[in-house]
Design a protein around this motif. Sequence first.
Motif, PDB file in Angstrom:
ATOM      1  N   ALA A  23       0.838  -1.209   0.000  1.00 32.81           N
ATOM      2  CA  ALA A  23       0.000   0.000   0.000  1.00 32.81           C
ATOM      3  C   ALA A  23       0.868   1.252   0.000  1.00 32.81           C
ATOM      4  O   ALA A  23       0.569   2.230   0.671  1.00 32.81           O
ATOM      5  CB  ALA A  23      -0.964  -0.003   1.183  1.00 32.81           C
ATOM      6  N   TRP A  59      -8.308   6.085   4.340  1.00 32.04           N
ATOM      7  CA  TRP A  59      -9.107   5.637   3.203  1.00 32.04           C
ATOM      8  C   TRP A  59      -8.250   5.773   1.956  1.00 32.04           C
ATOM      9  O   TRP A  59      -7.523   6.756   1.806  1.00 32.04           O
ATOM     10  CB  TRP A  59     -10.376   6.482   3.039  1.00 32.04           C
ATOM     11  CG  TRP A  59     -11.447   6.252   4.058  1.00 32.04           C
ATOM     12  CD1 TRP A  59     -11.601   6.909   5.251  1.00 32.04           C
ATOM     13  CD2 TRP A  59     -12.530   5.322   3.975  1.00 32.04           C
ATOM     14  NE1 TRP A  59     -12.710   6.443   5.912  1.00 32.04           N
ATOM     15  CE2 TRP A  59     -13.306   5.469   5.146  1.00 32.04           C
ATOM     16  CE3 TRP A  59     -12.924   4.382   3.016  1.00 32.04           C
ATOM     17  CZ2 TRP A  59     -14.445   4.712   5.393  1.00 32.04           C
ATOM     18  CZ3 TRP A  59     -14.064   3.630   3.252  1.00 32.04           C
ATOM     19  CH2 TRP A  59     -14.807   3.793   4.431  1.00 32.04           C
ATOM     20  N   HIS A  60      -8.368   4.800   1.050  1.00 34.65           N
ATOM     21  CA  HIS A  60      -7.611   4.852  -0.198  1.00 34.65           C
ATOM     22  C   HIS A  60      -8.452   5.536  -1.264  1.00 34.65           C
ATOM     23  O   HIS A  60      -9.568   5.104  -1.572  1.00 34.65           O
ATOM     24  CB  HIS A  60      -7.248   3.438  -0.663  1.00 34.65           C
ATOM     25  CG  HIS A  60      -6.544   3.416  -1.980  1.00 34.65           C
ATOM     26  ND1 HIS A  60      -5.205   3.717  -2.104  1.00 34.65           N
ATOM     27  CD2 HIS A  60      -7.000   3.162  -3.240  1.00 34.65           C
ATOM     28  CE1 HIS A  60      -4.859   3.638  -3.374  1.00 34.65           C
ATOM     29  NE2 HIS A  60      -5.935   3.308  -4.087  1.00 34.65           N
ATOM     30  N   ARG A 117     -11.183   0.683   1.241  1.00 34.39           N
ATOM     31  CA  ARG A 117     -10.348   0.276   2.371  1.00 34.39           C
ATOM     32  C   ARG A 117      -9.079  -0.441   1.922  1.00 34.39           C
ATOM     33  O   ARG A 117      -8.197  -0.709   2.735  1.00 34.39           O
ATOM     34  CB  ARG A 117     -11.143  -0.656   3.289  1.00 34.39           C
ATOM     35  CG  ARG A 117     -12.258   0.029   4.049  1.00 34.39           C
ATOM     36  CD  ARG A 117     -11.729   1.077   4.993  1.00 34.39           C
ATOM     37  NE  ARG A 117     -12.726   1.453   5.985  1.00 34.39           N
ATOM     38  CZ  ARG A 117     -12.553   2.412   6.875  1.00 34.39           C
ATOM     39  NH1 ARG A 117     -11.431   3.101   6.884  1.00 34.39           N
ATOM     40  NH2 ARG A 117     -13.494   2.705   7.747  1.00 34.39           N
ATOM     41  N   THR A 118      -9.012  -0.769   0.640  1.00 32.50           N
ATOM     42  CA  THR A 118      -7.825  -1.418   0.090  1.00 32.50           C
ATOM     43  C   THR A 118      -7.338  -0.622  -1.114  1.00 32.50           C
ATOM     44  O   THR A 118      -8.060   0.221  -1.654  1.00 32.50           O
ATOM     45  CB  THR A 118      -8.137  -2.858  -0.356  1.00 32.50           C
ATOM     46  OG1 THR A 118      -9.144  -2.819  -1.379  1.00 32.50           O
ATOM     47  CG2 THR A 118      -8.631  -3.701   0.813  1.00 32.50           C
ATOM     48  N   ALA A 158      -3.539  -4.262  -1.213  1.00 29.78           N
ATOM     49  CA  ALA A 158      -3.277  -4.338   0.223  1.00 29.78           C
ATOM     50  C   ALA A 158      -4.209  -3.399   0.989  1.00 29.78           C
ATOM     51  O   ALA A 158      -4.702  -2.409   0.442  1.00 29.78           O
ATOM     52  CB  ALA A 158      -1.824  -3.965   0.507  1.00 29.78           C
ATOM     53  N   PRO A 159      -4.458  -3.694   2.268  1.00 35.36           N
ATOM     54  CA  PRO A 159      -5.245  -2.760   3.085  1.00 35.36           C
ATOM     55  C   PRO A 159      -4.553  -1.403   3.162  1.00 35.36           C
ATOM     56  O   PRO A 159      -3.324  -1.321   3.235  1.00 35.36           O
ATOM     57  CB  PRO A 159      -5.281  -3.440   4.463  1.00 35.36           C
ATOM     58  CG  PRO A 159      -5.008  -4.884   4.190  1.00 35.36           C
ATOM     59  CD  PRO A 159      -4.077  -4.907   3.012  1.00 35.36           C
ATOM     60  N   VAL A 160      -5.358  -0.348   3.135  1.00 30.69           N
ATOM     61  CA  VAL A 160      -4.793   0.992   3.223  1.00 30.69           C
ATOM     62  C   VAL A 160      -4.090   1.157   4.568  1.00 30.69           C
ATOM     63  O   VAL A 160      -4.483   0.566   5.575  1.00 30.69           O
ATOM     64  CB  VAL A 160      -5.905   2.049   3.047  1.00 30.69           C
ATOM     65  CG1 VAL A 160      -6.902   2.000   4.185  1.00 30.69           C
ATOM     66  CG2 VAL A 160      -5.325   3.447   2.898  1.00 30.69           C
ATOM     67  N   LYS A 161      -3.026   1.928   4.588  1.00 30.25           N
ATOM     68  CA  LYS A 161      -2.310   2.182   5.837  1.00 30.25           C
ATOM     69  C   LYS A 161      -3.189   3.003   6.784  1.00 30.25           C
ATOM     70  O   LYS A 161      -3.998   3.827   6.347  1.00 30.25           O
ATOM     71  CB  LYS A 161      -1.007   2.932   5.552  1.00 30.25           C
ATOM     72  CG  LYS A 161       0.073   2.063   4.901  1.00 30.25           C
ATOM     73  CD  LYS A 161       1.352   2.858   4.713  1.00 30.25           C
ATOM     74  CE  LYS A 161       2.531   1.944   4.371  1.00 30.25           C
ATOM     75  NZ  LYS A 161       2.452   1.433   2.987  1.00 30.25           N
ATOM     76  N   PRO A 162      -3.048   2.788   8.101  1.00 32.66           N
ATOM     77  CA  PRO A 162      -3.894   3.517   9.058  1.00 32.66           C
ATOM     78  C   PRO A 162      -3.579   5.005   9.091  1.00 32.66           C
ATOM     79  O   PRO A 162      -2.458   5.432   8.817  1.00 32.66           O
ATOM     80  CB  PRO A 162      -3.573   2.849  10.399  1.00 32.66           C
ATOM     81  CG  PRO A 162      -2.235   2.226  10.216  1.00 32.66           C
ATOM     82  CD  PRO A 162      -2.155   1.812   8.778  1.00 32.66           C
ATOM     83  N   PRO A 178      -9.114   3.011   9.863  1.00 29.86           N
ATOM     84  CA  PRO A 178      -8.179   2.163  10.589  1.00 29.86           C
ATOM     85  C   PRO A 178      -7.362   2.984  11.572  1.00 29.86           C
ATOM     86  O   PRO A 178      -6.831   4.037  11.223  1.00 29.86           O
ATOM     87  CB  PRO A 178      -7.302   1.587   9.472  1.00 29.86           C
ATOM     88  CG  PRO A 178      -8.160   1.635   8.251  1.00 29.86           C
ATOM     89  CD  PRO A 178      -9.006   2.857   8.409  1.00 29.86           C
TER      90      PRO A 178
END
Length: 214
Positions: free
Chosen positions: A27, A49-50, A58-59, A66-70, A205
């Motif tokens: 990400a 949020w991406h 969310r990805t 990949a999941p978006v970074k917090p 996140p």
Amino acid sequence: MHVPDWLDAARQRELLEACRRWARPPAGLRTVRTPGGGTMTARQVCLGWHWYPYAYARTVADGDGAPVKPFPAWLGELGRRAVTDALGPEAAREAAYDIALINFYDADARMGLHRDADEKSAAPVVSLSLGDTCVFRFGNTETRTRPWTDVELRSGDLFVFGGPSRFAYHGVPRVHAGTAPGDELGLTGRLNVTLRVSGLPGPAPGGGRSGPRA
């Protein structure tokens, strides 16, 4: 509202180091592709949020998946302080920042006139500049044509827009290469950290509170 030199040298270095961590995969920093098949010349990484044209996920839906970074709590606190300093405490009251878009501009990168209109919130947008000076073009809410105002944003500068100007067209027609603070910062090119309130359901996140001082 333009606030020159809002970030001192130490805070610029701290924010730059955080951006370098966020740019690493997964990400990480990516080239954004538009629906018409083109690409943005500024590369981007997102927190919380991406964003991809023209939605949030969310990805990394248009990248490695990949999941978006917090989105870290300290960055939200920095955003609220920025709004308070630029527009006053009333404007920051409901500014629960949960999105960061970090754009990297090399000497040839540009950003066309656009509006930040994919959010479900009209909370002010916060823009922090690191590295090379750019020409920031701030227009009107109706059209990509004039009237607009060109502002030079230098390393450490803050720009906040909200209220009637929240959905104004804006862009970066030029980057002045080689104008970043030399050894003091250690960055070639320009980084822009844009903070937004999504207004989307569910918490972003979570992230830790450690980071540059708010």
